[in-house]
Design a protein around this motif. Sequence first.
Motif, mmCIF file in Angstrom:
data_model
loop_
_atom_site.group_PDB
_atom_site.id
_atom_site.type_symbol
_atom_site.label_atom_id
_atom_site.label_comp_id
_atom_site.label_asym_id
_atom_site.label_seq_id
_atom_site.Cartn_x
_atom_site.Cartn_y
_atom_site.Cartn_z
ATOM 1 N N LYS A 1 -15.184 33.194 33.709
ATOM 2 C CA LYS A 1 -14.034 33.805 33.947
ATOM 3 C C LYS A 1 -13.627 34.936 32.628
ATOM 4 O O LYS A 1 -13.709 35.443 31.562
ATOM 5 C CB LYS A 1 -12.877 33.103 33.905
ATOM 6 C CG LYS A 1 -12.704 31.427 34.954
ATOM 7 C CD LYS A 1 -11.423 30.709 35.031
ATOM 8 C CE LYS A 1 -11.034 29.857 36.153
ATOM 9 N NZ LYS A 1 -10.154 29.813 36.143
ATOM 10 N N THR A 2 -12.947 35.511 33.164
ATOM 11 C CA THR A 2 -12.047 37.002 32.592
ATOM 12 C C THR A 2 -10.777 37.844 32.665
ATOM 13 O O THR A 2 -10.140 36.973 33.373
ATOM 14 C CB THR A 2 -12.829 38.731 33.715
ATOM 15 O OG1 THR A 2 -14.832 38.229 33.956
ATOM 16 C CG2 THR A 2 -12.590 39.735 33.070
ATOM 17 N N VAL A 3 -10.817 38.863 31.778
ATOM 18 C CA VAL A 3 -9.619 39.288 31.177
ATOM 19 C C VAL A 3 -9.715 40.427 31.014
ATOM 20 O O VAL A 3 -10.537 40.910 30.443
ATOM 21 C CB VAL A 3 -8.864 38.203 30.307
ATOM 22 C CG1 VAL A 3 -9.539 38.674 28.982
ATOM 23 C CG2 VAL A 3 -7.212 38.718 29.881
ATOM 24 N N PHE A 4 -9.123 40.875 31.724
ATOM 25 C CA PHE A 4 -8.738 42.681 31.514
ATOM 26 C C PHE A 4 -7.872 42.738 30.139
ATOM 27 O O PHE A 4 -6.705 42.826 29.997
ATOM 28 C CB PHE A 4 -8.740 42.924 32.885
ATOM 29 C CG PHE A 4 -9.940 42.926 33.264
ATOM 30 C CD1 PHE A 4 -10.970 43.292 32.915
ATOM 31 C CD2 PHE A 4 -10.022 43.123 34.514
ATOM 32 C CE1 PHE A 4 -12.256 43.979 33.468
ATOM 33 C CE2 PHE A 4 -11.005 42.677 35.788
ATOM 34 C CZ PHE A 4 -12.320 42.640 35.540
ATOM 35 N N VAL A 5 -8.129 43.375 29.368
ATOM 36 C CA VAL A 5 -7.135 44.919 28.726
ATOM 37 C C VAL A 5 -7.537 45.922 28.417
ATOM 38 O O VAL A 5 -8.103 46.401 29.535
ATOM 39 C CB VAL A 5 -7.477 44.258 26.833
ATOM 40 C CG1 VAL A 5 -6.651 42.732 27.358
ATOM 41 C CG2 VAL A 5 -8.567 43.109 26.844
#
Length: 425
Positions: free
Chosen positions: A103-107
């Motif tokens: 899974k990924t999170v964008f900042v």
Amino acid sequence: MLNEQISARKNSAISRGVGMQTQIYAARAKNAEVWDVEGNRYIDFAAGIAVVNTGHCHPKVMEAVTRQMGLFTHTCHQVLPYENYVGLAERLNAMVQGDFDKKTVFVTTGAEAVENAIKVARAYTGRPAVIAFGGGFHGRTFMGMSLTGKVAPYKQGFGAMMPDVYHVPFPVELHGVSTKDAMDALQKLFKADLDPNRVAAIIFEPVQGEGGFYPAPLELVREIRALCDAHGIVMVADEIQTGFARTGNMFAMDGYGIAPDLTTMAKGLAGGLPLAAVVGKAEIMDAAGPGGLGGTYGGNPLGIAAAHAVLDVIAEENLCARANELGSRLRQRLEAIRATTPEMVDIRGPGFMVAAEFNTADGTAPDPAFTQKIREEALKRNLILLTCGVYGNVVRFLAPITIEDEIMSEALDILEESIAAARES
């Protein structure tokens, strides 16, 4: 408007803490060329510090951003989400090493990516401590700064660093530090100061960036993986400078065939727009509760659109292979220069992430003054170079991977002239 006039205004308006290697004010750019406000043309061997791997203003990237601007520029994904954020996460999840669900999170920035990787690792393990390496660079926020293994200029004057952050030496054969030395230091740390069962994460760069472009030995990466597995520690690969074809692979860790638990990325991801990400094992990435990750601008629609185009360009133009080809050309030319330049003591780096290190002519000590002369002589000849390294004695080469062959040849000629001029001065 002249460069010097803008520079005078800058001195009155901008904090001196914002260091600037040149006083050349850009007016426009295309691929590997930049023109300043006075109309002077420069060849860019910095690429915004490995950001525009696909070149300044790549038509496909510009088209994607322009198209998105006509739709919407911001909603905040946590309020009104958008499909291309999800699609980009899916693409990155499929690209990163590891035969497991991701899974990924964008900042927004690389430092944010590092901060969030540490947050996730702590949430997952329930542990506080983090281990990093001397010479590493992980950002200028307080956690990033604490993890960074270089005092000047990143830590000077900023007070106490974050607690429970520990450093061990990074293997650099040229400086007499082996993988065994690094692993022995880790074991001594575990014996003297830190219970390994308190460690949430070990973070490292597969190729140190600011630290001097030193590639991590394969044996070190294997040892870190084994150590993390033995003690339940999260292995974090900081690919912020190494990612997106720079090293001849999509990610530098591809060259090791070893999967980290978490990967941080930024810089080359969105072709010049501010976008960063943490990608990793789904069970680890899900450790933080809803609202624990994210940010107002994280995964901005323009950056997401640009990143989709960047990934397309890397694939369509085969930029991993191009990076290897350009890096080979550069290393061959540097080796030829080295034959008459005793100050050049090392040439290294995978793909098109290449560096040359310079010592005094007798080879006994790092020579940052000579290295700066090379950069200054190149600048006089309209070639933008960057230096790096704990001792400031390394020239790093980060031209766009899309640079045209004739401009690459022109730049290499200027480089050779600049090194010769530095030796004569």
